[in-house]
Write a protein that holds these residues in place. Structure first.
Motif, PDB file in Angstrom:
ATOM      1  N   ILE B 203      -4.265  -4.820  -5.897  1.00 18.42           N
ATOM      2  CA  ILE B 203      -3.913  -4.228  -4.844  1.00 18.42           C
ATOM      3  C   ILE B 203      -3.764  -2.520  -4.555  1.00 18.42           C
ATOM      4  O   ILE B 203      -4.864  -2.027  -3.204  1.00 18.42           O
ATOM      5  N   ILE B 204      -3.819  -2.419  -5.609  1.00 16.24           N
ATOM      6  CA  ILE B 204      -3.642  -0.816  -5.389  1.00 16.24           C
ATOM      7  C   ILE B 204      -5.533  -0.060  -5.721  1.00 16.24           C
ATOM      8  O   ILE B 204      -5.559   0.731  -5.169  1.00 16.24           O
ATOM      9  N   GLU B 205      -5.762  -1.359  -6.516  1.00 13.29           N
ATOM     10  CA  GLU B 205      -7.565  -0.841  -6.469  1.00 13.29           C
ATOM     11  C   GLU B 205      -7.903  -1.046  -5.268  1.00 13.29           C
ATOM     12  O   GLU B 205      -8.839  -0.220  -4.917  1.00 13.29           O
ATOM     13  N   ALA B 206      -7.725  -2.312  -4.628  1.00  9.92           N
ATOM     14  CA  ALA B 206      -8.723  -2.403  -2.900  1.00  9.92           C
ATOM     15  C   ALA B 206      -7.447  -0.966  -2.308  1.00  9.92           C
ATOM     16  O   ALA B 206      -8.665  -0.259  -1.487  1.00  9.92           O
ATOM     17  N   ALA B 207      -6.325  -0.191  -2.325  1.00 12.57           N
ATOM     18  CA  ALA B 207      -5.522   0.433  -1.539  1.00 12.57           C
ATOM     19  C   ALA B 207      -7.021   1.884  -1.679  1.00 12.57           C
ATOM     20  O   ALA B 207      -7.311   2.696  -0.663  1.00 12.57           O
ATOM     21  N   SER B 208      -7.091   2.014  -3.209  1.00 12.26           N
ATOM     22  CA  SER B 208      -7.682   3.588  -3.424  1.00 12.26           C
ATOM     23  C   SER B 208      -9.279   3.303  -3.193  1.00 12.26           C
ATOM     24  O   SER B 208     -10.376   3.862  -2.599  1.00 12.26           O
ATOM     25  N   SER B 209     -10.141   2.120  -3.082  1.00 14.37           N
ATOM     26  CA  SER B 209     -11.399   1.960  -2.607  1.00 14.37           C
ATOM     27  C   SER B 209     -11.769   2.332  -0.883  1.00 14.37           C
ATOM     28  O   SER B 209     -12.599   2.291  -1.431  1.00 14.37           O
ATOM     29  N   LEU B 210     -10.701   1.622  -0.796  1.00 11.68           N
ATOM     30  CA  LEU B 210     -10.712   2.162   1.035  1.00 11.68           C
ATOM     31  C   LEU B 210      -9.752   2.841   1.411  1.00 11.68           C
ATOM     32  O   LEU B 210     -10.076   3.893   2.628  1.00 11.68           O
ATOM     33  N   ALA B 212      -7.637   5.075   0.117  1.00  6.92           N
ATOM     34  CA  ALA B 212      -6.036   5.334   0.476  1.00  6.92           C
ATOM     35  C   ALA B 212      -5.728   6.428  -0.389  1.00  6.92           C
ATOM     36  O   ALA B 212      -6.168   6.822  -1.515  1.00  6.92           O
ATOM     37  N   ARG B 213      -4.804   7.963  -0.032  1.00  3.93           N
ATOM     38  CA  ARG B 213      -4.351   8.830  -1.177  1.00  3.93           C
ATOM     39  C   ARG B 213      -3.624   8.741  -1.774  1.00  3.93           C
ATOM     40  O   ARG B 213      -2.516   7.761  -1.615  1.00  3.93           O
ATOM     41  N   TRP B 214      -3.572   9.353  -3.042  1.00  4.32           N
ATOM     42  CA  TRP B 214      -2.069   8.282  -3.696  1.00  4.32           C
ATOM     43  C   TRP B 214      -0.294   8.838  -2.938  1.00  4.32           C
ATOM     44  O   TRP B 214       0.229   7.550  -3.299  1.00  4.32           O
ATOM     45  N   TRP B 215      -0.554   9.571  -1.849  1.00  3.69           N
ATOM     46  CA  TRP B 215       1.150   9.551  -1.309  1.00  3.69           C
ATOM     47  C   TRP B 215       0.958   8.275  -0.488  1.00  3.69           C
ATOM     48  O   TRP B 215       1.945   7.650   0.037  1.00  3.69           O
ATOM     49  N   THR B 216      -0.184   7.583  -0.158  1.00  2.00           N
ATOM     50  CA  THR B 216      -0.315   6.877   0.655  1.00  2.00           C
ATOM     51  C   THR B 216      -0.279   5.398  -0.062  1.00  2.00           C
ATOM     52  O   THR B 216       0.908   4.080   0.266  1.00  2.00           O
ATOM     53  N   ILE B 217      -0.367   5.221  -1.480  1.00  2.00           N
ATOM     54  CA  ILE B 217      -0.314   4.014  -2.312  1.00  2.00           C
ATOM     55  C   ILE B 217       1.281   3.805  -2.447  1.00  2.00           C
ATOM     56  O   ILE B 217       1.672   3.315  -2.357  1.00  2.00           O
TER      57      ILE B 217
END
Lengths: 358, 304
Positions: B203-210, B212-217
């Motif tokens: 989930i986190i990998e998907a978010a960052s590959s799309l 997302a900044r760290w605070w969004t994650i």
């Protein structure tokens, strides 16, 4: 590894049995007179190792201790653990309360030979007797008053507690009766029955900017005083002697003109005591001049109720200097309080504490 | 399996020797639960019930004073209005302690889950728990040495800036909160850790590959998904903290007056068990009321 054969198991079991038997028989032989359990403050005379050793050698009675950290805790322990204690150290005021609740048994003074020289005024103190019978052997007396760091001006009144010069440098004893007593003295009233409790509270509240902490044990007092957390405090006369002698703390005990708040501690025997005889022997030892002189000179003690023991002290003794006989004239002795007044005192002190915390 | 037994038993008829085994399942459940519930009844429920009865008495039923049933103990907050202030102080201390624990504990758990693995992670987890194994009293007293004037903290500061004033803050509310945060932090780290460890890395990998900044994650993924851990940790901390009396007494000095110390005083110093009990149950009622108010948030959090 040794196999768990039947023979080995038998060996092991018999060894365990023999060990168990010898453990349970040996001490019983050594202390044929049994043991007594004493309920007291920690480090308050009865639990000095050298004294217990001498007493056990003399009588064969082993002494075990349990402690309380407040007088009400002591009463709670007596009420909730019948049969657990043989001797209890209790204040005159609490003694009257305990006797009225049938927690204590009358003292057979014929078994306390040293009581012959106990000050008659203390022995017949109304708090120690009920229906003409004594319910405690008067043990020691002393006062709660002011203690100040050496080298600072010697105060002559409790009003000094509110002096802005001591802002954040005052420690109070976290005890309702003592504090209401101080408040009563500050507002010119009787310590045992202040008619105007509101004035007492006002007097106590007036020292709020100065109060740094509330202490409840002597150990805590010593550590905080040594860490220079406060300069002026309510403190016990005997405690000041011990702090000065044992911990080398620069403390001076002062009794201001209003007088000290006096107390007398007695040795009582709980109604359910399993070994009252042993307890009487220990009470006799506690007022023995031999024990008292060593306790007072080596450790520091309040004044003994036994005039023979007090007279045996060297003239330059610290304890003798702190407990000047003339203080007895000004000091009021804390006496038993009726339940409603005690509750009023407790609530008043709780209210003052809450005000301090605001 | 049980069905097989049932059918075979019914085929053989009620007189068959195997019919004994077909006890309804609720009996075995009850039998297995009985020791636990019996123990809880004996050791927790009955004493609490006794205390509840005590709270309606006029005096502790252990002296010779006659006992009258009364509601006056529950009027304490009206008769002694300063108690309201103490109660609010306790709730505030509970709130701040829980908040600090949540922030620190959550971050520590994130660090443990995201940046460590294997032996290192086990080691660090044990280091979190290690102070827990020493007596709480010792840990609180060691804080007094750090926080007092001329304590460790002051000495440290004076090594860098010799002329600076004292920053010792023993005997203040801050000291109480520091001690309580220290004492209860492991609860939060552990509950958050358990919640975070269950989150799929994908989930986190998907978010960052799309993009997302760290605070969004952190705030859109980690915090919502770890909410059950945060909430159970907060409940575990908030309730004991508002009743705590050791930390306020030792670290608070004259300001260390909380509901916990008042209740303790009633039991040990004033020998007024009924008042102590009624104050405890009033406190319990307030806590339940708070949780009832926020129950919607709580349920959403734990369901997430």
């Amino acid at each position: 590894m040794t196999e768990l054969t039947r023979r080995n198991t038998m060996k092991l079991m018999s060894a365990a049995l023999a060990a168990g038997v010898s453990f349970s028989i040996l001490p019983r032989k050594a202390f044929s007179a049994g043991s007594i359990t004493v309920l007291n403050w920690q480090g308050y005379g009865t639990d000095e190792a050298w004294s217990i050793k001498a007493f056990t050698e003399k009588t064969g009675i082993a002494v075990v201790h349990d402690y309380y950290s407040s007088e009400s805790e002591m009463l709670t322990k007596l009420r909730t653990n019948p049969g657990a204690y043989d001797l209890v150290v209790l204040n005159a005021a609490r003694c009257a309360q305990a006797a009225s609740e049938d927690l204590l048994q009358p003292i057979d003074f014929s078994k306390v030979p040293n009581a012959a020289t106990v000050d008659e005024a203390l022995r017949s103190n109304p708090n120690f007797s009920k229906d003409g019978k004594g319910f405690a052997v008067p043990w020691v007396w002393g006062m709660t008053s002011l203690a100040i760091r050496e080298g600072m001006p010697v105060p002559d009144s409790y009003a000094v507690l509110a002096d802005p010069a001591y802002k954040g440098r005052v420690a109070m004893d976290d005890d309702p009766i003592i504090n209401i007593g101080v408040g009563a003295l500050m507002s010119g009233q009787d310590i045992n029955d202040p008619k105007d409790l509101a004035a007492v509270k006002t007097a106590l509240k007036s020292i709020k900017p100065n109060v740094k902490l509330l202490w409840s044990t002597e150990d805590q007092w010593n550590k905080s005083f040594a860490a220079k957390e406060f300069d002026l405090s309510l403190f016990w006369s005997g405690g000041s002697v011990r702090s000065k002698r044992n911990s080398k703390l620069p403390v001076q005990f002062v009794v201001p003109k209003e007088g000290g708040i006096g107390w007398v501690d007695g040795l009582g025997i709980p109604a359910s005591a399993p070994n009252a005889e042993g307890a009487l022997a220990f009470a006799n030892w506690m007022i023995d001049p031999v024990f008292y002189v060593e306790w007072a000179t080596k450790v520091g003690a309040p004044a003994s109720s036994n005039s023979a023991a007090l007279a045996a002290l060297p003239a330059d003794d610290l304890s003798r200097q702190v407990h000047k006989p003339e203080y007895l004239k000004t000091m009021g002795i804390m006496s038993a309080l009726p339940d409603d007044r005690r509750e009023a005192f407790n609530n008043a002190w709780q209210e003052v504490k809450a005000f301090y915390a605001e | 399996m049980q069905n097989d037994q049932l059918t075979s038993a019914s085929e053989r008829g009620p007189s068959g020797p195997r019919s004994r085994w077909t006890l309804p399942s609720w009996i075995s459940t009850t039998a297995l639960l009985l020791p636990t519930y019996g123990w809880l009844t004996l050791a927790v429920f009955l004493p609490l019930l006794t205390m509840f009865v005590f709270s309606f008495m006029s005096a502790t039923p252990m002296g010779k004073a006659p006992i009258v049933f009364t509601l006056k103990q529950y009027r304490a907050f009206i008769d002694q209005p300063y108690l309201v202030g103490i109660g609010i102080t306790s709730l505030l201390i509970g709130f701040w302690t829980t908040l600090f624990c949540a922030v620190l504990g959550f971050l520590a758990a994130v660090a443990l889950v995201r940046s460590t693995f294997g032996k290192t992670r086990e080691m660090l987890l044990i280091l979190v728990l290690l102070p827990f194994w020493t007596n709480g009293l010792v840990r609180v007293f060691s804080w007094t040495m750090v926080l007092r004037e001329n304590g460790f903290l002051d000495n440290l500061l004076h090594m860098i800036a010799p002329d600076a004033g004292s920053i010792g803050f023993l005997y203040t509310r801050y000291a109480i909160v520091v001690g309580l945060v220290h004492g209860y932090l492991p609860y939060m780290i552990l509950t958050c850790y358990i919640a975070l460890v269950a989150i799929d890395d994908a989930i986190i990998e998907a978010a960052s590959s799309l993009g997302a900044r760290w605070w969004t994650i952190l705030f859109k993924i980690l915090v919502p998904l770890a909410a059950p851990g945060l909430i159970s940790g907060s409940v575990l901390i908030f309730i004991p903290v508002i009743g705590s009396f050791m930390e306020p007494r030792i670290l608070g000095g004259r300001v260390g007056v909380t509901m916990g110390t008042v209740i303790e005083d009633q039991f040990t110093q004033a020998f007024n068990w009924p008042l102590g009990a009624s104050l405890s149950f009033t406190l319990l009622a307030v806590v339940l009321a708070i949780f009832a108010t926020f129950s919607g948030v709580l349920r959403r959090g734990t369901a997430a």
